[in-house]
Design an enzyme around this catalytic site. Structure first.
Site, PDB file in Angstrom:
ATOM      1  N   ALA A 140      51.907  -7.271  10.099  1.00 40.67           N
ATOM      2  CA  ALA A 140      52.699  -6.215  10.729  1.00 40.67           C
ATOM      3  C   ALA A 140      52.354  -4.827  10.191  1.00 40.67           C
ATOM      4  CB  ALA A 140      54.190  -6.487  10.527  1.00 40.67           C
ATOM      5  N   GLN A 184      49.656  -1.532   9.161  1.00 39.56           N
ATOM      6  CA  GLN A 184      48.810  -0.710  10.036  1.00 39.56           C
ATOM      7  C   GLN A 184      47.391  -1.272  10.183  1.00 39.56           C
ATOM      8  OE1 GLN A 184      47.842   3.245   9.073  1.00 39.56           O
ATOM      9  NE2 GLN A 184      47.565   2.889   6.885  1.00 39.56           N
ATOM     10  N   GLY A 242      46.747  -4.484  10.015  1.00 42.71           N
ATOM     11  CA  GLY A 242      46.990  -5.648  10.870  1.00 42.71           C
ATOM     12  C   GLY A 242      47.005  -5.277  12.344  1.00 42.71           C
ATOM     13  N   ARG A 271      48.934   0.670 -14.033  1.00 38.75           N
ATOM     14  CA  ARG A 271      48.039  -0.346 -13.505  1.00 38.75           C
ATOM     15  C   ARG A 271      48.558  -1.764 -13.790  1.00 38.75           C
ATOM     16  NH1 ARG A 271      41.784  -0.517 -15.040  1.00 38.75           N
ATOM     17  NH2 ARG A 271      42.634  -1.053 -17.063  1.00 38.75           N
ATOM     18  N   ASP A 316      33.340   0.973   2.370  1.00 39.54           N
ATOM     19  CA  ASP A 316      32.568   1.898   1.547  1.00 39.54           C
ATOM     20  C   ASP A 316      31.109   1.925   2.012  1.00 39.54           C
ATOM     21  OD1 ASP A 316      34.901   2.163  -0.237  1.00 39.54           O
ATOM     22  OD2 ASP A 316      34.428   0.091  -0.719  1.00 39.54           O
ATOM     23  N   ARG A 356      30.933   3.794   5.263  1.00 39.80           N
ATOM     24  CA  ARG A 356      31.114   5.228   5.005  1.00 39.80           C
ATOM     25  C   ARG A 356      29.830   5.841   4.461  1.00 39.80           C
ATOM     26  NH1 ARG A 356      36.949   4.401   1.928  1.00 39.80           N
ATOM     27  NH2 ARG A 356      38.292   4.840   3.731  1.00 39.80           N
ATOM     28  N   HIS A 374      35.823  -1.856  -5.586  1.00 40.22           N
ATOM     29  CA  HIS A 374      36.314  -1.028  -4.481  1.00 40.22           C
ATOM     30  C   HIS A 374      37.362  -0.072  -5.060  1.00 40.22           C
ATOM     31  CE1 HIS A 374      37.951   0.467  -0.815  1.00 40.22           C
ATOM     32  NE2 HIS A 374      39.150   0.065  -1.179  1.00 40.22           N
TER      33      HIS A 374
HETATM   34  P1  NAI Z   1      50.758  -1.464   5.296  1.00 38.39           P
HETATM   35  O1  NAI Z   1      51.745  -1.133   4.229  1.00 38.39           O
HETATM   36  O2  NAI Z   1      50.791  -0.753   6.597  1.00 38.39           O
HETATM   37  O3  NAI Z   1      50.857  -3.020   5.631  1.00 38.39           O
HETATM   38  C1  NAI Z   1      50.953  -4.016   4.657  1.00 38.39           C
HETATM   39  C2  NAI Z   1      51.745  -5.172   5.245  1.00 38.39           C
HETATM   40  O4  NAI Z   1      51.659  -6.241   4.318  1.00 38.39           O
HETATM   41  C3  NAI Z   1      53.200  -4.852   5.456  1.00 38.39           C
HETATM   42  O5  NAI Z   1      53.555  -5.174   6.788  1.00 38.39           O
HETATM   43  C4  NAI Z   1      53.923  -5.765   4.454  1.00 38.39           C
HETATM   44  O6  NAI Z   1      55.159  -6.235   4.942  1.00 38.39           O
HETATM   45  C5  NAI Z   1      52.909  -6.896   4.326  1.00 38.39           C
HETATM   46  N1  NAI Z   1      53.037  -7.684   3.103  1.00 38.39           N
HETATM   47  C6  NAI Z   1      53.404  -7.285   1.862  1.00 38.39           C
HETATM   48  N2  NAI Z   1      53.440  -8.316   1.029  1.00 38.39           N
HETATM   49  C7  NAI Z   1      53.106  -9.408   1.734  1.00 38.39           C
HETATM   50  C8  NAI Z   1      52.989 -10.790   1.425  1.00 38.39           C
HETATM   51  N3  NAI Z   1      53.259 -11.241   0.203  1.00 38.39           N
HETATM   52  N4  NAI Z   1      52.613 -11.626   2.399  1.00 38.39           N
HETATM   53  C9  NAI Z   1      52.370 -11.186   3.634  1.00 38.39           C
HETATM   54  N5  NAI Z   1      52.474  -9.889   3.995  1.00 38.39           N
HETATM   55  C10 NAI Z   1      52.832  -9.022   3.065  1.00 38.39           C
HETATM   56  O7  NAI Z   1      49.321  -1.359   4.601  1.00 38.39           O
HETATM   57  P2  NAI Z   1      47.886  -1.237   5.301  1.00 38.39           P
HETATM   58  O8  NAI Z   1      47.584   0.162   5.573  1.00 38.39           O
HETATM   59  O9  NAI Z   1      47.814  -2.219   6.408  1.00 38.39           O
HETATM   60  O10 NAI Z   1      46.933  -1.680   4.089  1.00 38.39           O
HETATM   61  C11 NAI Z   1      46.977  -2.987   3.564  1.00 38.39           C
HETATM   62  C12 NAI Z   1      46.181  -3.058   2.283  1.00 38.39           C
HETATM   63  O11 NAI Z   1      44.804  -2.803   2.504  1.00 38.39           O
HETATM   64  C13 NAI Z   1      46.615  -2.056   1.202  1.00 38.39           C
HETATM   65  O12 NAI Z   1      46.634  -2.732  -0.040  1.00 38.39           O
HETATM   66  C14 NAI Z   1      45.494  -1.049   1.202  1.00 38.39           C
HETATM   67  O13 NAI Z   1      45.362  -0.422  -0.057  1.00 38.39           O
HETATM   68  C15 NAI Z   1      44.327  -1.935   1.489  1.00 38.39           C
HETATM   69  N6  NAI Z   1      43.110  -1.260   1.974  1.00 38.39           N
HETATM   70  C16 NAI Z   1      41.899  -1.732   1.514  1.00 38.39           C
HETATM   71  C17 NAI Z   1      40.710  -1.174   1.939  1.00 38.39           C
HETATM   72  C18 NAI Z   1      39.395  -1.680   1.419  1.00 38.39           C
HETATM   73  O14 NAI Z   1      38.387  -1.046   1.732  1.00 38.39           O
HETATM   74  N7  NAI Z   1      39.302  -2.776   0.671  1.00 38.39           N
HETATM   75  C19 NAI Z   1      40.724  -0.052   2.884  1.00 38.39           C
HETATM   76  C20 NAI Z   1      42.024   0.345   3.328  1.00 38.39           C
HETATM   77  C21 NAI Z   1      43.172  -0.250   2.888  1.00 38.39           C
END
Ligand code: NAI
Length: 328
Positions: free
Chosen positions: A13, A15, A17, A98, A159, A162, A187
């Site tokens: 749910a 962003q 996702g 951290r 990365d 990018r 990362h």
């Molecule tokens: P968001 O906050 O919009 O969505 C995260 C979702 O995960 C929320 O709906 C939340 O309810 C759910 N969630 C939390 N704990 C959970 C659990 N135990 N089980 C199932 N669902 C759970 O965050 P967004 O923007 O979708 O980003 C998600 C993650 O991806 C963040 O940790 C962000 O830092 C990371 N990210 C990693 C990147 C990479 O290059 N590796 C790039 C961009 C974001």
């Protein structure tokens, strides 16, 4: 007709996702001829929004989408999973240390790893997107001793993409002319995008650029701090580009890299390039038939060595911290 592939997405749910699920369902993850079943995992507060997204997925009438299940129980969501995209994570909030961040994520990735161990399909492939991605992958892997450890990977493809885009803009070529770029390490802001083995339209990229100051002062920080720049500009963190990178990562893993090219993936180190064995660190890899191999024999100059070592050191510190928390 093929049996559908079960794809589990956590944080469904969120962003990322929202940007990811429609592309999985339309065939971009695995191929335009591979039917999929989606298994969405959310925390209880996220279930209603996940149901809303599932309604929209239904409304797309995607020919390849053979079903959507939603659950807040990892044991249900990972049951029979062939591909798992671990996106949901605990974000760092202001003033959070951290250690606290790693502990909170341990509370998510350890039970998810255990559920994968107990319930996923034998051919399970795991991509961790949720940050800190490399160390979260390590935690999940440690909780899944029966799953071959190379099935746990962390995303550095964003990365990688990018860096390709920045290099293409600098040298005035289309992105398709950039090959063999490498992201090394974590990362995080310490990651090292390496152009010394990259090619720009068939020529060595470092020679094509021939500007070490641009490399050190512009290119590397622009790639490493791009996430913060997106937040600054968009008022929200990268979502569509992160989802796109997750699609690329799995698609490449399953379908293979092109001849004469490679990609970057966070994978368990076998000790190559002086990266301590077992750390989940980004490497140049080629992929074929659902397996990957680290590209061997690259000469690492002093400029690269210092930067790879710094990022690897950070990964070792994260590993020590989660060991101290009893998560490994
Ligand atoms: P968001 O906050 O919009 O969505 C995260 C979702 O995960 C929320 O709906 C939340 O309810 C759910 N969630 C939390 N704990 C959970 C659990 N135990 N089980 C199932 N669902 C759970 O965050 P967004 O923007 O979708 O980003 C998600 C993650 O991806 C963040 O940790 C962000 O830092 C990371 N990210 C990693 C990147 C990479 O290059 N590796 C790039 C961009 C974001």
């Amino acid at each position: 007709t093929r049996t559908p592939v079960n794809v589990t997405v956590t944080g469904a749910a969120g962003q990322i996702g929202y940007a990811l699920l429609f592309r999985i369902a339309s065939g971009h993850l695995l191929g335009a001829d591979v039917p999929v079943k989606l298994r969405l995992l959310e925390i209880p507060q996220g279930l209603k929004a996940a149901e809303g997204t599932a309604m929209e997925l239904d409304d797309c009438a995607f020919p390849l989408l053979r079903g959507i299940d939603i659950s807040d129980d990892p044991n249900v969501a990972f049951d029979g999973a062939n591909v798992a995209l671990l996106v949901g994570a605990r974000p760092r909030t202001k003033g959070m240390e951290r250690g606290d961040l790693l502990e909170a994520n341990g509370g998510i990735f350890k039970p998810q790893g255990a559920a994968i161990n107990a319930h996923a399909a034998d051919d399970i492939k795991v991509l961790v997107v949720g940050n800190p991605a490399n160390t979260n992958a390590l935690i999940a892997q440690a909780a899944a001793p029966d799953v071959p450890r190379e099935r746990f990977t962390a995303m550095t493809r964003l990365d990688h993409n990018r860096a390709i885009s920045q290099l293409a803009q600098k040298t005035g070529v289309p992105v398709s002319e950039i090959r063999k770029l490498t992201i090394w390490g974590n990362h995080s802001a310490t990651q090292y995008p390496d152009i010394f083995h990259a090619e720009v339209a068939g020529k060595n990229a470092a020679e094509a650029v021939s500007d070490e100051q641009w490399l050190a002062d512009t290119f590397i920080p622009t790639v490493a701090k791009r996430g913060a720049a997106i937040i600054e500009a968009r008022g929200a963190s990268s979502a569509a580009s992160a989802a796109n990178a997750a699609i690329d990562h799995v698609h490449t893993w399953v379908n293979g890299t092109a001849d004469g090219n490679w990609t970057s993936m966070g994978i368990p180190s076998d000790g190559s390039y002086g990266v301590p064995e077992g750390l989940i660190s980004s490497f140049p890899v080629t992929t074929k038939d659902g397996t990957y191999e680290i590209v061997q024999g690259l000469e690492i100059n002093d400029f690269s060595r210092t930067r790879i070592d710094a990022s690897v050191k950070e990964l070792e510190e994260e590993r020590e911290a989660v060991r101290g928390l009893g998560l490994l």
